[in-house]
Design a protein around this motif. Structure first.
Motif, PDB file in Angstrom:
ATOM      1  N   ARG A 143     -22.017 107.383 135.083  1.00 26.25           N
ATOM      2  CA  ARG A 143     -21.401 106.519 134.077  1.00 26.25           C
ATOM      3  C   ARG A 143     -19.907 106.794 134.035  1.00 26.25           C
ATOM      4  O   ARG A 143     -19.483 107.943 134.064  1.00 26.25           O
ATOM      5  CB  ARG A 143     -21.992 106.754 132.689  1.00 26.25           C
ATOM      6  CG  ARG A 143     -21.525 105.751 131.632  1.00 26.25           C
ATOM      7  CD  ARG A 143     -22.078 106.102 130.249  1.00 26.25           C
ATOM      8  NE  ARG A 143     -21.862 105.054 129.262  1.00 26.25           N
ATOM      9  CZ  ARG A 143     -20.712 104.868 128.603  1.00 26.25           C
ATOM     10  NH1 ARG A 143     -19.680 105.689 128.817  1.00 26.25           N
ATOM     11  NH2 ARG A 143     -20.595 103.891 127.726  1.00 26.25           N
ATOM     12  N   LEU A 144     -19.138 105.735 133.953  1.00 22.42           N
ATOM     13  CA  LEU A 144     -17.680 105.830 133.838  1.00 22.42           C
ATOM     14  C   LEU A 144     -17.248 104.944 132.681  1.00 22.42           C
ATOM     15  O   LEU A 144     -17.697 103.798 132.564  1.00 22.42           O
ATOM     16  CB  LEU A 144     -17.009 105.364 135.133  1.00 22.42           C
ATOM     17  CG  LEU A 144     -15.483 105.264 135.136  1.00 22.42           C
ATOM     18  CD1 LEU A 144     -14.842 106.646 134.994  1.00 22.42           C
ATOM     19  CD2 LEU A 144     -14.983 104.578 136.418  1.00 22.42           C
ATOM     20  N   GLY A 145     -16.388 105.473 131.825  1.00 24.69           N
ATOM     21  CA  GLY A 145     -15.936 104.702 130.668  1.00 24.69           C
ATOM     22  C   GLY A 145     -14.458 104.877 130.395  1.00 24.69           C
ATOM     23  O   GLY A 145     -13.868 105.916 130.708  1.00 24.69           O
ATOM     24  N   TYR A 195     -20.488  91.867 131.823  1.00 24.26           N
ATOM     25  CA  TYR A 195     -19.847  91.263 132.986  1.00 24.26           C
ATOM     26  C   TYR A 195     -20.568  91.646 134.276  1.00 24.26           C
ATOM     27  O   TYR A 195     -19.949  91.778 135.328  1.00 24.26           O
ATOM     28  CB  TYR A 195     -18.385  91.698 133.053  1.00 24.26           C
ATOM     29  CG  TYR A 195     -17.564  91.292 131.850  1.00 24.26           C
ATOM     30  CD1 TYR A 195     -17.170  89.974 131.661  1.00 24.26           C
ATOM     31  CD2 TYR A 195     -17.188  92.235 130.894  1.00 24.26           C
ATOM     32  CE1 TYR A 195     -16.421  89.596 130.557  1.00 24.26           C
ATOM     33  CE2 TYR A 195     -16.436  91.867 129.783  1.00 24.26           C
ATOM     34  CZ  TYR A 195     -16.058  90.555 129.617  1.00 24.26           C
ATOM     35  OH  TYR A 195     -15.322  90.184 128.513  1.00 24.26           O
ATOM     36  N   GLY A 196     -21.880  91.847 134.177  1.00 25.97           N
ATOM     37  CA  GLY A 196     -22.644  92.245 135.354  1.00 25.97           C
ATOM     38  C   GLY A 196     -22.611  93.753 135.530  1.00 25.97           C
ATOM     39  O   GLY A 196     -23.325  94.483 134.843  1.00 25.97           O
ATOM     40  N   ASP A 197     -21.770  94.242 136.451  1.00 30.88           N
ATOM     41  CA  ASP A 197     -21.686  95.680 136.696  1.00 30.88           C
ATOM     42  C   ASP A 197     -20.657  96.360 135.794  1.00 30.88           C
ATOM     43  O   ASP A 197     -20.349  97.535 135.976  1.00 30.88           O
ATOM     44  CB  ASP A 197     -21.366  95.962 138.167  1.00 30.88           C
ATOM     45  CG  ASP A 197     -20.035  95.357 138.595  1.00 30.88           C
ATOM     46  OD1 ASP A 197     -19.502  94.510 137.862  1.00 30.88           O
ATOM     47  OD2 ASP A 197     -19.536  95.748 139.668  1.00 30.88           O
ATOM     48  N   MET A 198     -20.141  95.630 134.834  1.00 28.13           N
ATOM     49  CA  MET A 198     -19.219  96.207 133.854  1.00 28.13           C
ATOM     50  C   MET A 198     -19.560  95.651 132.481  1.00 28.13           C
ATOM     51  O   MET A 198     -19.883  94.471 132.333  1.00 28.13           O
ATOM     52  CB  MET A 198     -17.773  95.849 134.205  1.00 28.13           C
ATOM     53  CG  MET A 198     -16.755  96.293 133.175  1.00 28.13           C
ATOM     54  SD  MET A 198     -15.070  95.781 133.622  1.00 28.13           S
ATOM     55  CE  MET A 198     -14.733  94.646 132.297  1.00 28.13           C
ATOM     56  N   ARG A 199     -19.485  96.516 131.484  1.00 25.10           N
ATOM     57  CA  ARG A 199     -19.728  96.073 130.114  1.00 25.10           C
ATOM     58  C   ARG A 199     -18.549  96.489 129.239  1.00 25.10           C
ATOM     59  O   ARG A 199     -17.802  97.403 129.579  1.00 25.10           O
ATOM     60  CB  ARG A 199     -21.029  96.673 129.570  1.00 25.10           C
ATOM     61  CG  ARG A 199     -22.267  96.189 130.324  1.00 25.10           C
ATOM     62  CD  ARG A 199     -23.542  96.682 129.698  1.00 25.10           C
ATOM     63  NE  ARG A 199     -24.698  96.211 130.431  1.00 25.10           N
ATOM     64  CZ  ARG A 199     -25.960  96.445 130.081  1.00 25.10           C
ATOM     65  NH1 ARG A 199     -26.204  97.162 128.980  1.00 25.10           N
ATOM     66  NH2 ARG A 199     -26.953  95.987 130.796  1.00 25.10           N
ATOM     67  N   ASP A 229     -22.608 101.675 134.152  1.00 24.67           N
ATOM     68  CA  ASP A 229     -23.698 102.626 134.368  1.00 24.67           C
ATOM     69  C   ASP A 229     -24.205 102.430 135.794  1.00 24.67           C
ATOM     70  O   ASP A 229     -25.107 101.617 136.026  1.00 24.67           O
ATOM     71  CB  ASP A 229     -24.830 102.391 133.357  1.00 24.67           C
ATOM     72  CG  ASP A 229     -24.418 102.709 131.940  1.00 24.67           C
ATOM     73  OD1 ASP A 229     -23.934 103.824 131.706  1.00 24.67           O
ATOM     74  OD2 ASP A 229     -24.564 101.831 131.059  1.00 24.67           O
ATOM     75  N   GLN A 230     -23.605 103.150 136.737  1.00 21.52           N
ATOM     76  CA  GLN A 230     -24.007 103.059 138.132  1.00 21.52           C
ATOM     77  C   GLN A 230     -23.467 104.275 138.866  1.00 21.52           C
ATOM     78  O   GLN A 230     -22.541 104.935 138.396  1.00 21.52           O
ATOM     79  CB  GLN A 230     -23.472 101.773 138.773  1.00 21.52           C
ATOM     80  CG  GLN A 230     -21.949 101.685 138.803  1.00 21.52           C
ATOM     81  CD  GLN A 230     -21.455 100.323 139.260  1.00 21.52           C
ATOM     82  OE1 GLN A 230     -21.652  99.331 138.573  1.00 21.52           O
ATOM     83  NE2 GLN A 230     -20.821 100.277 140.416  1.00 21.52           N
ATOM     84  N   PRO A 239     -10.403 102.558 141.303  1.00 19.79           N
ATOM     85  CA  PRO A 239     -10.514 101.094 141.252  1.00 19.79           C
ATOM     86  C   PRO A 239     -11.263 100.592 140.018  1.00 19.79           C
ATOM     87  O   PRO A 239     -10.872  99.585 139.411  1.00 19.79           O
ATOM     88  CB  PRO A 239     -11.286 100.751 142.539  1.00 19.79           C
ATOM     89  CG  PRO A 239     -11.025 101.890 143.460  1.00 19.79           C
ATOM     90  CD  PRO A 239     -10.934 103.096 142.576  1.00 19.79           C
ATOM     91  N   GLN A 240     -12.320 101.303 139.628  1.00 22.32           N
ATOM     92  CA  GLN A 240     -13.077 100.875 138.445  1.00 22.32           C
ATOM     93  C   GLN A 240     -12.250 101.061 137.176  1.00 22.32           C
ATOM     94  O   GLN A 240     -12.239 100.195 136.297  1.00 22.32           O
ATOM     95  CB  GLN A 240     -14.392 101.661 138.334  1.00 22.32           C
ATOM     96  CG  GLN A 240     -15.451 101.239 139.335  1.00 22.32           C
ATOM     97  CD  GLN A 240     -16.129  99.930 138.953  1.00 22.32           C
ATOM     98  OE1 GLN A 240     -15.529  99.048 138.357  1.00 22.32           O
ATOM     99  NE2 GLN A 240     -17.386  99.780 139.313  1.00 22.32           N
TER     100      GLN A 240
END
Length: 267
Positions: A143-145, A195-199, A229-230, A239-240
């Motif tokens: 998980r990255l936030g 947003y799919g792979d981003m919330r 969450d990936q 990049p994320q």
């Protein structure tokens, strides 16, 4: 609807024309956090020297912290019993204590109380990520936030619930439901975006530090929390984070007015 959309786009164009950067912000807290896919047990007992040495380039003051976790367990055979366990947080502050990194075996995060720029945040995250992921080469993030909390305050202004000069009308519609706005004790809202792979979780409003008394202080919170969450490797982090930042920045610009931009540009 066409007029409303045009009104929202106009401030962004006006900002592009000025070409000015904000001298002032209302950021109370900025946090970037990574949760490890699998706990790194070595970090429970200490931070390896190579990691500590790298971190101290930006976070020079070491301040470890021990936490005692107490659990109450229920069992039909043994009844009620308690258990205690210790966890360690390896905390490093910058020299002026305006930012810190907190490392545990399960996660780490960087927190800013005085935020300067996303470039600095990204540089600090790369520093810590490279140190940890290069030392523990099989480590991954699950998980990255990235979270930005703005606390917009105008303590000298009257009419604490009147934000029409600074914020988009769509944020303020809840105030119109009150027969007397002087009676409002709290007005806080949550929007969740997928947003799919981003919330992103957007919390906004006046939580009111004096609750349950009626609102007297002119304080409005804009709280953006973007995350995914990936499984992520070291090279995926920057990049994320950049993507999260750009989305939060665009969302922030969407809900503020030229009145607030003027305050932020002039400092």
């Amino acid at each position: 609807m066409a007029k409303k959309k045009a009104a929202k786009r106009a401030p962004a164009k006006a900002k592009e024309k000025t070409g000015k950067e904000y001298k002032k912000n209302f950021l109370k807290q900025v946090i970037a956090r990574i949760d490890f896919a699998l706990p790194i047990s070595e970090l429970d007992s200490g931070v390896p020297k190579e990691i500590a040495k790298a971190i101290k380039k930006s976070f020079a003051i070491a301040e470890p912290k021990k936490q005692v976790l107490q659990q109450v367990l229920f069992s039909t055979s043994a009844g009620v019993h308690q258990s205690k366990s210790e966890t360690h947080q390896w905390i490093y502050h910058s020299k002026d204590r305006s930012k810190l990194v907190n490392i545990t075996g399960e996660f780490f995060y960087i927190e800013y109380k005085k935020y300067t720029s996303f470039a600095t945040l990204l540089q600090d995250m790369k520093l810590v990520c490279n140190a940890i992921f290069d030392t523990f080469t099989t480590a991954q993030a699950k998980r990255l936030g990235l979270r930005y909390i703005d606390n917009i305050e105008f303590p000298k202004e009257a009419k604490p619930t009147d934000w029409s000069k600074y914020l988009d009308a769509d944020l303020l519609s809840g105030f119109n439901l009150a027969d007397d706005q002087a009676t409002i004790a709290r007005n806080f809202n949550v929007l969740e975006f997928n947003y799919g792979d981003m919330r992103m979780r957007f919390q906004y409003g006046m939580p009111n530090p004096d609750f349950p008394a009626a609102i007297k202080r002119k304080q409005f919170v804009l709280d953006y929390d973007a995350y995914c969450d990936q499984l992520l490797g070291k090279d995926d982090i920057a990049p994320q984070l950049t993507r999260f930042h750009d989305k939060i920045k665009a969302s922030f610009e969407q809900v503020i007015t030229e009145g607030l931009r003027e305050v932020m540009i002039n400092g």
